[in-house]
Design a protein around this motif. Structure first.
Motif, short mmCIF file in Angstrom:
data_model
loop_
_atom_site.label_atom_id
_atom_site.label_comp_id
_atom_site.label_asym_id
_atom_site.label_seq_id
_atom_site.Cartn_x
_atom_site.Cartn_y
_atom_site.Cartn_z
N LEU A 86 -1.75 8.07 29.81
CA LEU A 86 -1.74 6.81 29.05
C LEU A 86 -3.14 6.20 29.02
CD1 LEU A 86 1.61 5.22 30.31
CD2 LEU A 86 1.16 6.29 28.10
N VAL A 144 2.40 -1.41 23.76
CA VAL A 144 3.39 -0.45 24.29
C VAL A 144 2.78 0.36 25.44
CG1 VAL A 144 4.73 1.62 23.75
CG2 VAL A 144 4.66 -0.29 22.13
N LEU A 145 1.54 0.78 25.23
CA LEU A 145 0.87 1.55 26.29
C LEU A 145 0.76 0.74 27.58
CD1 LEU A 145 -2.07 3.42 24.50
CD2 LEU A 145 -0.03 4.41 25.55
N SER A 176 4.12 0.56 29.20
CA SER A 176 4.45 1.85 29.84
C SER A 176 3.64 2.04 31.11
CB SER A 176 4.16 2.99 28.86
OG SER A 176 4.95 2.85 27.71
N ARG A 177 2.41 1.62 31.08
CA ARG A 177 1.54 1.76 32.24
C ARG A 177 2.08 0.96 33.43
NH1 ARG A 177 -3.06 -0.59 32.97
NH2 ARG A 177 -4.67 0.45 34.18
N ARG A 205 5.19 0.12 33.85
CA ARG A 205 6.40 0.77 34.35
C ARG A 205 6.05 1.98 35.21
NH1 ARG A 205 8.05 -0.32 29.05
NH2 ARG A 205 9.49 -2.08 28.94
N MET A 206 5.08 2.74 34.75
CA MET A 206 4.65 3.91 35.53
C MET A 206 4.09 3.49 36.89
SD MET A 206 5.21 6.84 34.20
CE MET A 206 6.76 6.28 33.56
#
Lengths: 373, 102
Positions: A147, A223-224, A227-228, A230-231
């Motif tokens: 990401l 979005v990235l 997601s980051r 969440r990761m």
């Protein structure tokens, strides 16, 4: 004949009077008559003593035989009791060993698992969990780095959009200037004005497209970023709980090993004690076997006494009492001394039966005749 | 997280200190991964003596560094771990994946 010596109570003489020789024929001699009368009296006394002695031997034989049977019965009972005691001790040791094994194990379905094995299984399960957590974290970090790369590319794309917008502004300005110059040229510049208007429309479309791209890039960037985050949550696990669990399992394992050592020592003690008890009982039972020797000795004594009794009876038959003397009478003084020597009531009762009636008494002695020990 | 590079006879020694968590992932990639992802015959030495805390994300980064080093045919030595870091390396059985030195 020691028995005869003990049972002879004739006026201090050590041996019973020998059977008298053939009596002299009666005569008118008063001295001879007196001698004959004394000899008959001695013979009668010898018969009474002999009968007393014969009955005493019978009483002794009966008493020894009864005692022998009583000892045999009691010893047999004792041996059986010791055998039961030995069996019980062994069974108790077995039960205790089984109990200790049960304490150390756990049934899981049809499997029996020792407690330290259970701890190792739990350790293995913890290791599996940790391994999965680490694999998940590693994969999450791979995604995060990917990401990051996408975000970097996106940043460069956004920069390109900025370049496009700057070029577009220059193009718009250029179209505007072209239209001014076309107006100055008049009719000759009308064609040029058309081109300038087309360029302006193209710039407007390009600007709109750049704006849309910027919007889309911003949306992708958001979005990235989500997601980051969440990761990051997926990758980040505080391992303190695992460390605490590991420490607890280590302590449990150590405690179990310590307890297993204590149980092993206890079982060793139990085994030693059980063996010692069994050995003691076996030795005791072996000592009880002395009854065989004792029984033989007592039988021998009985046989000797019976022989003495038979010898006495034979001697008495060989030398019958003088005529007019009551046969089968005992010596009252001797009987009294023998009974006086019997300081145990029931023995005295039985001896009295033999000595006074020539047979064992059929009735039990009165309770007052039995001494309590 | 702070990273200090020290050239040595066996190659560059990478000393990591502070806390190795997700927040350090960018710096870890920029410095540590870059050092690991270099051709060389010598193993990469990571000095963890100054590291106070590590979580699963930090362990995941070490695993990625190991993969990158393996692609280069190199190993990684983890040296001087202590306290929570040493215990978590033990629980995670990192001794089966890395060379652990006291």
């Amino acid at each position: 004949m020691p028995g005869l010596m003990r049972l002879s109570f004739s006026s201090g003489r050590a041996t019973p009077p020998p059977p008298p020789a053939a009596l002299p024929p009666p005569g008118p001699d008063p001295e001879a008559e007196e001698a004959r009368r004394q000899a008959e009296a001695v013979l009668a006394r010898w018969h009474r003593l002999g009968e007393t002695q014969r009955r005493a031997f019978q009483a002794i034989c009966a008493e020894i035989a009864d005692t022998n049977h009583e000892v045999e019965d009691n010893v047999s009972g004792l041996i059986q009791a010791f055998q039961r005691l030995s069996d019980s001790a062994q069974a108790q040791t077995n039960r205790l060993e089984r109990t200790l094994r049960l304490v150390d194990t756990l049934e899981a379905g049809d499997q029996v698992i020792s407690l330290d094995e259970l701890v190792r299984l739990m350790e293995g399960a913890l290791g599996g969990v940790v391994e999965r957590v680490l694999d998940m974290s590693k994969q999450a970090m791979v995604m995060v780095y990917a990401l990051d790369d996408v975000a970097a590319h996106l940043g460069r794309a956004e920069h390109c959009v900025g370049d496009i917008e700057r070029i577009n502004r220059m193009t718009t300005m250029l179209a505007f200037n072209a239209r001014i110059e076309a107006a100055r040229a008049g009719a000759a510049g009308q064609g040029f004005a058309v081109v300038a208007n087309e360029v302006r429309d193209l710039a407007i479309s390009t600007g709109s497209m750049a704006e849309t791209m910027r919007t889309e890039i911003a949306a992708i960037g958001r979005v990235l970023e989500g997601s980051r985050h969440r990761m990051a949550e997926v990758a980040t696990v505080d391992m303190s709980a695992s460390l605490d669990t590991k420490a607890t399992l280590d302590a449990m394992l150590e405690g179990l090993q310590r307890r297993r050592a204590e149980v092993a020592a206890l079982m060793q003690d139990m085994t030693s004690s059980g063996t010692a008890i069994t050995d003691d009982i076996a030795a005791f039972a072996a000592r009880m076997q002395f009854t065989e020797g004792t029984r033989n000795r007592l039988r021998t004594v009985i046989a000797a006494a019976e022989a003495l009794s038979a010898a006495t009876a034979a001697a008495m038959a060989a030398h019958p009492p003088p005529p007019g003397t009551e046969a089968a009478r005992t010596d009252a003084d001797c009987v009294a001394r023998v009974l006086e020597a019997c300081n145990q009531g029931d023995v005295r009762h039985r001896f009295a039966g033999w000595l006074e009636h020539g047979a064992a008494p059929t009735a039990a002695p009165a309770s007052s005749d039995i001494e309590l020990f | 997280m702070q990273v200090k590079l020290t050239p040595g006879l066996g190659g560059v020694e990478v000393a990591v200190s502070g806390t190795l968590t997700f927040d350090a992932h960018a710096a870890f990639r920029q410095v540590v991964m870059a050092q690991v992802d270099q051709p060389g015959a010598q193993p990469v030495l990571l000095d963890l003596a100054g590291l106070d805390y590590i979580d699963s994300a930090g362990l995941g980064m070490l695993l990625l560094a190991r993969e990158a080093a393996e692609k280069r045919g190199r190993g990684i030595i983890l040296r001087g771990a202590r306290g929570q870091v040493a215990r978590i390396l033990t629980v995670s059985k990192f001794n089966q994946l890395f060379t652990i030195q006291p």
